[in-house]
Design a protein around this motif. Structure first.
Motif, PDB file in Angstrom:
ATOM      1  N   MET A   1       0.847  -1.181   0.000  1.00 22.81           N
ATOM      2  CA  MET A   1       0.000   0.000   0.000  1.00 22.81           C
ATOM      3  C   MET A   1       0.891   1.243   0.000  1.00 22.81           C
ATOM      4  SD  MET A   1      -2.868   0.869   2.840  1.00 22.81           S
ATOM      5  CE  MET A   1      -3.627   2.455   2.911  1.00 22.81           C
ATOM      6  N   ALA A   2       0.662   2.132  -0.945  1.00 22.41           N
ATOM      7  CA  ALA A   2       1.463   3.355  -1.052  1.00 22.41           C
ATOM      8  C   ALA A   2       1.080   4.344   0.041  1.00 22.41           C
ATOM      9  CB  ALA A   2       1.265   3.986  -2.419  1.00 22.41           C
ATOM     10  N   ASN A   3       2.070   5.078   0.520  1.00 23.56           N
ATOM     11  CA  ASN A   3       1.802   6.102   1.524  1.00 23.56           C
ATOM     12  C   ASN A   3       1.109   7.289   0.884  1.00 23.56           C
ATOM     13  OD1 ASN A   3       2.956   4.597   3.524  1.00 23.56           O
ATOM     14  ND2 ASN A   3       4.920   5.642   3.447  1.00 23.56           N
ATOM     15  N   GLN A   4       0.265   7.955   1.646  1.00 23.72           N
ATOM     16  CA  GLN A   4      -0.472   9.122   1.187  1.00 23.72           C
ATOM     17  C   GLN A   4       0.480  10.288   0.940  1.00 23.72           C
ATOM     18  OE1 GLN A   4      -3.790   8.914   0.809  1.00 23.72           O
ATOM     19  NE2 GLN A   4      -4.210  11.017   0.269  1.00 23.72           N
ATOM     20  N   VAL A   5       0.328  10.964  -0.190  1.00 27.47           N
ATOM     21  CA  VAL A   5       1.146  12.130  -0.519  1.00 27.47           C
ATOM     22  C   VAL A   5       0.212  13.303  -0.814  1.00 27.47           C
ATOM     23  CG1 VAL A   5       2.874  13.098  -2.087  1.00 27.47           C
ATOM     24  CG2 VAL A   5       2.957  10.676  -1.493  1.00 27.47           C
ATOM     25  N   GLU A   6       0.503  14.453  -0.201  1.00 31.01           N
ATOM     26  CA  GLU A   6      -0.311  15.656  -0.387  1.00 31.01           C
ATOM     27  C   GLU A   6       0.593  16.804  -0.847  1.00 31.01           C
ATOM     28  OE1 GLU A   6      -3.563  15.699  -0.038  1.00 31.01           O
ATOM     29  OE2 GLU A   6      -3.827  13.766   0.959  1.00 31.01           O
ATOM     30  N   PRO A   7       0.049  17.783  -1.583  1.00 27.74           N
ATOM     31  CA  PRO A   7       0.854  18.930  -2.016  1.00 27.74           C
ATOM     32  C   PRO A   7       0.976  20.036  -0.965  1.00 27.74           C
ATOM     33  CG  PRO A   7      -1.333  19.063  -2.959  1.00 27.74           C
ATOM     34  CD  PRO A   7      -1.273  17.762  -2.188  1.00 27.74           C
ATOM     35  N   LYS A   8       0.233  19.901   0.138  1.00 30.96           N
ATOM     36  CA  LYS A   8       0.276  20.906   1.209  1.00 30.96           C
ATOM     37  C   LYS A   8      -0.065  20.242   2.526  1.00 30.96           C
ATOM     38  CE  LYS A   8      -4.385  22.378   0.024  1.00 30.96           C
ATOM     39  NZ  LYS A   8      -5.204  23.465  -0.468  1.00 30.96           N
ATOM     40  N   LEU A   9       0.037  20.990   3.615  1.00 25.09           N
ATOM     41  CA  LEU A   9      -0.242  20.450   4.943  1.00 25.09           C
ATOM     42  C   LEU A   9      -1.695  20.024   5.063  1.00 25.09           C
ATOM     43  CD1 LEU A   9       1.532  23.030   7.295  1.00 25.09           C
ATOM     44  CD2 LEU A   9       2.366  20.770   6.620  1.00 25.09           C
ATOM     45  N   ILE A  10      -1.900  18.854   5.664  1.00 24.46           N
ATOM     46  CA  ILE A  10      -3.263  18.458   6.001  1.00 24.46           C
ATOM     47  C   ILE A  10      -3.641  19.181   7.296  1.00 24.46           C
ATOM     48  CG2 ILE A  10      -3.134  16.240   4.785  1.00 24.46           C
ATOM     49  CD1 ILE A  10      -2.659  14.900   7.541  1.00 24.46           C
ATOM     50  N   LYS A  11      -4.921  19.325   7.539  1.00 21.80           N
ATOM     51  CA  LYS A  11      -5.416  20.101   8.674  1.00 21.80           C
ATOM     52  C   LYS A  11      -4.820  19.655  10.026  1.00 21.80           C
ATOM     53  CE  LYS A  11      -8.290  23.229  10.336  1.00 21.80           C
ATOM     54  NZ  LYS A  11      -7.866  24.621  10.355  1.00 21.80           N
ATOM     55  N   PRO A  12      -4.746  18.343  10.335  1.00 22.68           N
ATOM     56  CA  PRO A  12      -4.157  17.967  11.638  1.00 22.68           C
ATOM     57  C   PRO A  12      -2.699  18.418  11.783  1.00 22.68           C
ATOM     58  CG  PRO A  12      -5.339  16.110  10.697  1.00 22.68           C
ATOM     59  CD  PRO A  12      -5.289  17.174   9.644  1.00 22.68           C
ATOM     60  N   SER A  41      12.710  23.238  17.658  1.00 22.24           N
ATOM     61  CA  SER A  41      11.400  23.299  18.311  1.00 22.24           C
ATOM     62  C   SER A  41      10.597  24.549  17.946  1.00 22.24           C
ATOM     63  CB  SER A  41      11.556  23.216  19.834  1.00 22.24           C
ATOM     64  OG  SER A  41      12.270  24.330  20.321  1.00 22.24           O
ATOM     65  N   TRP A  42      11.264  25.615  17.541  1.00 21.45           N
ATOM     66  CA  TRP A  42      10.517  26.820  17.186  1.00 21.45           C
ATOM     67  C   TRP A  42      10.080  26.713  15.747  1.00 21.45           C
ATOM     68  CZ3 TRP A  42      15.131  29.704  19.564  1.00 21.45           C
ATOM     69  CH2 TRP A  42      14.936  29.869  20.939  1.00 21.45           C
ATOM     70  N   VAL A  43       8.899  26.176  15.542  1.00 19.98           N
ATOM     71  CA  VAL A  43       8.359  25.974  14.202  1.00 19.98           C
ATOM     72  C   VAL A  43       6.894  26.390  14.202  1.00 19.98           C
ATOM     73  CG1 VAL A  43       7.833  23.543  14.668  1.00 19.98           C
ATOM     74  CG2 VAL A  43       8.154  24.286  12.314  1.00 19.98           C
ATOM     75  N   LEU A  44       6.444  26.941  13.070  1.00 19.59           N
ATOM     76  CA  LEU A  44       5.074  27.446  12.955  1.00 19.59           C
ATOM     77  C   LEU A  44       4.582  27.279  11.527  1.00 19.59           C
ATOM     78  CD1 LEU A  44       2.705  29.272  14.198  1.00 19.59           C
ATOM     79  CD2 LEU A  44       3.895  31.158  13.067  1.00 19.59           C
ATOM     80  N   ALA A  45       3.365  26.748  11.364  1.00 21.23           N
ATOM     81  CA  ALA A  45       2.729  26.729  10.050  1.00 21.23           C
ATOM     82  C   ALA A  45       2.047  28.074   9.854  1.00 21.23           C
ATOM     83  CB  ALA A  45       1.719  25.595   9.954  1.00 21.23           C
ATOM     84  N   LYS A  46       2.572  28.872   8.930  1.00 24.30           N
ATOM     85  CA  LYS A  46       1.966  30.180   8.633  1.00 24.30           C
ATOM     86  C   LYS A  46       0.641  29.968   7.903  1.00 24.30           C
ATOM     87  CE  LYS A  46       2.424  34.674   8.758  1.00 24.30           C
ATOM     88  NZ  LYS A  46       2.346  35.409  10.001  1.00 24.30           N
ATOM     89  N   ASN A  47       0.639  29.019   6.986  1.00 27.90           N
ATOM     90  CA  ASN A  47      -0.565  28.573   6.291  1.00 27.90           C
ATOM     91  C   ASN A  47      -0.294  27.144   5.831  1.00 27.90           C
ATOM     92  OD1 ASN A  47       0.778  28.759   3.639  1.00 27.90           O
ATOM     93  ND2 ASN A  47       0.561  30.975   3.904  1.00 27.90           N
ATOM     94  N   ASP A  48      -1.159  26.571   5.001  1.00 28.51           N
ATOM     95  CA  ASP A  48      -0.965  25.161   4.643  1.00 28.51           C
ATOM     96  C   ASP A  48       0.124  24.931   3.595  1.00 28.51           C
ATOM     97  OD1 ASP A  48      -2.339  26.058   2.402  1.00 28.51           O
ATOM     98  OD2 ASP A  48      -4.058  24.730   2.670  1.00 28.51           O
ATOM     99  N   GLU A  49       0.752  26.016   3.124  1.00 26.19           N
ATOM    100  CA  GLU A  49       1.831  25.892   2.136  1.00 26.19           C
ATOM    101  C   GLU A  49       3.140  26.532   2.600  1.00 26.19           C
ATOM    102  OE1 GLU A  49       0.020  27.691  -1.315  1.00 26.19           O
ATOM    103  OE2 GLU A  49      -0.889  25.785  -1.900  1.00 26.19           O
ATOM    104  N   THR A  50       3.153  27.107   3.813  1.00 23.77           N
ATOM    105  CA  THR A  50       4.332  27.825   4.305  1.00 23.77           C
ATOM    106  C   THR A  50       4.604  27.506   5.761  1.00 23.77           C
ATOM    107  OG1 THR A  50       3.724  29.655   2.823  1.00 23.77           O
ATOM    108  CG2 THR A  50       5.398  30.102   4.500  1.00 23.77           C
ATOM    109  N   LEU A  51       5.852  27.135   6.046  1.00 27.59           N
ATOM    110  CA  LEU A  51       6.297  26.914   7.416  1.00 27.59           C
ATOM    111  C   LEU A  51       7.381  27.930   7.741  1.00 27.59           C
ATOM    112  CD1 LEU A  51       6.813  23.043   7.433  1.00 27.59           C
ATOM    113  CD2 LEU A  51       4.856  24.310   8.312  1.00 27.59           C
TER     114      LEU A  51
END
Length: 151
Positions: A1-12, A41-51
């Motif tokens: 079974m192939a792993n799921q691949v997304e082009p941006k962050l999923i909501k969780p 440790s200092w990391v933040l998702a600015k939006n679903d396409e930018t960290l």
């Protein structure tokens, strides 16, 4: 079974990346051309396409990114392990409102891959404890996270 691949962050993952947390970051070493892995440790998702993440501006991470923009951020969350690949750049060499000389790095997310091995799930996420002055650590963490949110 192939792993799921997304082009941006999923909501969780977006939700988990709204607070300081343990992640690892893989860069290409500017001297050897090989992999270099760091815990941050200092990391933040600015939006679903930018960290965003913050590191000491003298860090090898900064030198590596200036030499090769390709990075992978690894996060254990949502009962799984994810590889977030993208291109990084130094957004600011010195973050405003933070007493340390921290660089603000931006990652443009290109791919999010669930890399957990088949038939299993994470039941306990990594935890860590600050080993220096707890009040000073809390103040600094708050300053850094607020500065990233304003960026």
């Amino acid at each position: 079974m192939a792993n799921q691949v997304e082009p941006k962050l999923i909501k969780p993952l977006y939700n988990e990346l709204q607070k300081e947390r343990f992640v690892t970051l893989a860069t290409v070493d500017f001297e050897t051309g090989g992999p270099n892995v760091s815990a941050i440790s200092w990391v933040l998702a600015k939006n679903d396409e930018t960290l965003y993440f913050a590191v000491d501006n003298r860090s090898r991470i900064v030198q590596n990114i200036n030499s090769n923009k390709k990075v992978v951020l690894n996060i254990i969350a949502n009962e799984s392990t994810y590889s977030i690949a993208g291109e990084a750049s130094v957004k600011s060499e010195k973050m405003e409102g933070v007493p340390l000389k921290l660089a603000l790095i931006e990652i443009s997310v290109k791919e999010v891959r669930d890399v957990m091995f088949y038939g299993s799930k994470i039941i306990v996420e990594p935890q860590y404890d600050k080993t220096y002055d707890k009040d000073a650590a809390a103040r600094l963490d708050k300053q850094v996270m607020e500065a990233m949110k304003k960026a």
